[in-house]
Design an enzyme around this catalytic site. Sequence first.
Site, PDB file in Angstrom:
ATOM      1  N   GLU A   1       0.587  -1.109  -0.011  1.00  0.00           N
ATOM      2  CA  GLU A   1       0.309   0.216  -0.245  1.00  0.00           C
ATOM      3  C   GLU A   1       1.132   1.083   0.224  1.00  0.00           C
ATOM      4  O   GLU A   1       0.222   2.315   0.009  1.00  0.00           O
ATOM      5  CB  GLU A   1      -0.514   0.319   0.744  1.00  0.00           C
ATOM      6  CG  GLU A   1      -2.029   1.544   1.193  1.00  0.00           C
ATOM      7  CD  GLU A   1      -3.625   0.569   1.894  1.00  0.00           C
ATOM      8  OE1 GLU A   1      -3.450   2.013   2.444  1.00  0.00           O
ATOM      9  OE2 GLU A   1      -3.287  -0.214   2.465  1.00  0.00           O
TER      10      GLU A   1
ATOM     11  N   ASP B   1      -3.083  -3.246   3.446  1.00  0.00           N
ATOM     12  CA  ASP B   1      -3.434  -4.024   4.543  1.00  0.00           C
ATOM     13  C   ASP B   1      -5.241  -4.614   4.943  1.00  0.00           C
ATOM     14  O   ASP B   1      -5.838  -4.456   3.471  1.00  0.00           O
ATOM     15  CB  ASP B   1      -3.431  -2.107   5.608  1.00  0.00           C
ATOM     16  CG  ASP B   1      -2.835  -1.198   5.481  1.00  0.00           C
ATOM     17  OD1 ASP B   1      -1.498  -1.382   5.852  1.00  0.00           O
ATOM     18  OD2 ASP B   1      -2.860  -0.194   5.779  1.00  0.00           O
TER      19      ASP B   1
ATOM     20  N   TYR C   1       2.947   1.555  13.099  1.00  0.00           N
ATOM     21  CA  TYR C   1       2.381   2.450  12.883  1.00  0.00           C
ATOM     22  C   TYR C   1       1.734   3.672  13.704  1.00  0.00           C
ATOM     23  O   TYR C   1       0.398   3.250  14.141  1.00  0.00           O
ATOM     24  CB  TYR C   1       1.362   1.983  11.713  1.00  0.00           C
ATOM     25  CG  TYR C   1       0.381   3.019  10.598  1.00  0.00           C
ATOM     26  CD1 TYR C   1       1.538   3.066   9.703  1.00  0.00           C
ATOM     27  CD2 TYR C   1      -0.424   3.009  10.541  1.00  0.00           C
ATOM     28  CE1 TYR C   1       0.663   4.335   8.514  1.00  0.00           C
ATOM     29  CE2 TYR C   1      -1.287   3.522   9.691  1.00  0.00           C
ATOM     30  CZ  TYR C   1      -0.179   4.486   8.778  1.00  0.00           C
ATOM     31  OH  TYR C   1      -0.668   5.415   7.998  1.00  0.00           O
TER      32      TYR C   1
END
Length: 448
Positions: A7, A107, A320
Amino acid sequence: MIVILAEKPDQARKLASPFPHTKGNGFLSIQSCKEFPNGATVTWAIGHLVELKEPEEYRPEWKKWDLATLPIIPGQFEYKVSKDKAKQFQTVKKLLKEADEIIIATDPAREGENIARLLILMAGCSKKRIKRFWTSSLTENAIRKGFAELKDGKETIHLFHEAQARQIADWLVGMNASRLYTLLLQQKGIRDVFSVGRVQTPVLKLIYDRQKEIEQFRPEPFYELEGQFTVKNGTYRGKLNKRFSSLDELYETVRPDITKEQQTYQAVIKSVRISEKRTPAPKLHSLSTLQSKLNRTKKFSPTKVLELVQSLYEKGYVSYPRTDSQYITEEEYTYLQKHVDQYQQCLGIHVPIRSLQPSKRYVNPEKVSDHYAIIPTEKVPDTKAFETFSSDEKEVYYEILKSALAMFMTDYVYDETVIITSVGKQEFVTYIRGSEPPEIIQSKGVQN
């Protein structure tokens, strides 16, 4: 040739990191290894490379904002490549065209599926063999396991259909309602452009309503009755479990037992109940809880917290940042457990460890979707690395460390004593933590 579709660039780097690889222009080449005997290529989107077309790209007459053209509903929705991301799209398209097998590794959720499938669709490669890499954890073990247990692409295509429905709904509401309200308000002499969104506008209304509640709030005074009780070994305080809107109401209620003139009364301890209470450590941090905590303790703004966590993430020290989850999977728990001593050294503390067994309060894969909670990574900064941290980055990193370490610690255990003291028919309640109450309360009769 196997092409792995990530991604974002940083996600691609993590996917390739367990394997020998080299860097190319817009991709990473994995060399021949156990998992990929013939090698593989990892490439990436930059968020949404593909988007829905604008109204005028369907029909020229839809370019002008006119009530007569509403509602705008294309017979079939079409997509285009974002102009500012066209270069990366060409790289991805070329690699997908050459691929024998495509592995979607975006994801593991609806939007990740949407990003990948639209790229594959726009590249004209939807009929190729597609596999799905499915894990929210990007530790080395989790990555190897994910590639060893790939899903068939058909198992997750429903997520793409869900995302398309959401995307089209957003487009229909945004394009039509924005034009409708703007044009109607212009007829009233208001010249601004008004943006209306499927999610944006209801959320804005909730914020507006809450602001109005705050502006219109009028504080209302109330009264409570508290007593101080004297016993042989000390004093304690208790309160009636009632609130009164006026002093007259208070005295009218308690008048049979307590009067304004009299100052001391004979009181009786009706009951003393001692119970053990346990408070577990707080849950792990999502972005919003981290922002809230650091705003409260350090006065950092939400934007500043995000920037600091993003900086630590890019340096490789925390996971993240843009996550709404407060849970992790077993993979993250395993590496956190292995580094408990190092994390404690970073904080300069040593605390007793309750258990190294995962608790569902923190470890629950079912509650992890796109990303797990914000936690420290396996990369623990040494003294030299700490010198590169700003003072604010240190504060943020310490808070994330403390949050992760806390889940290994024992619960906070304390005794809570509840004392009911009666004055006539009025009962005063006292809550006390700790071992003090049993030492104070040794008689049934007290005076106030």
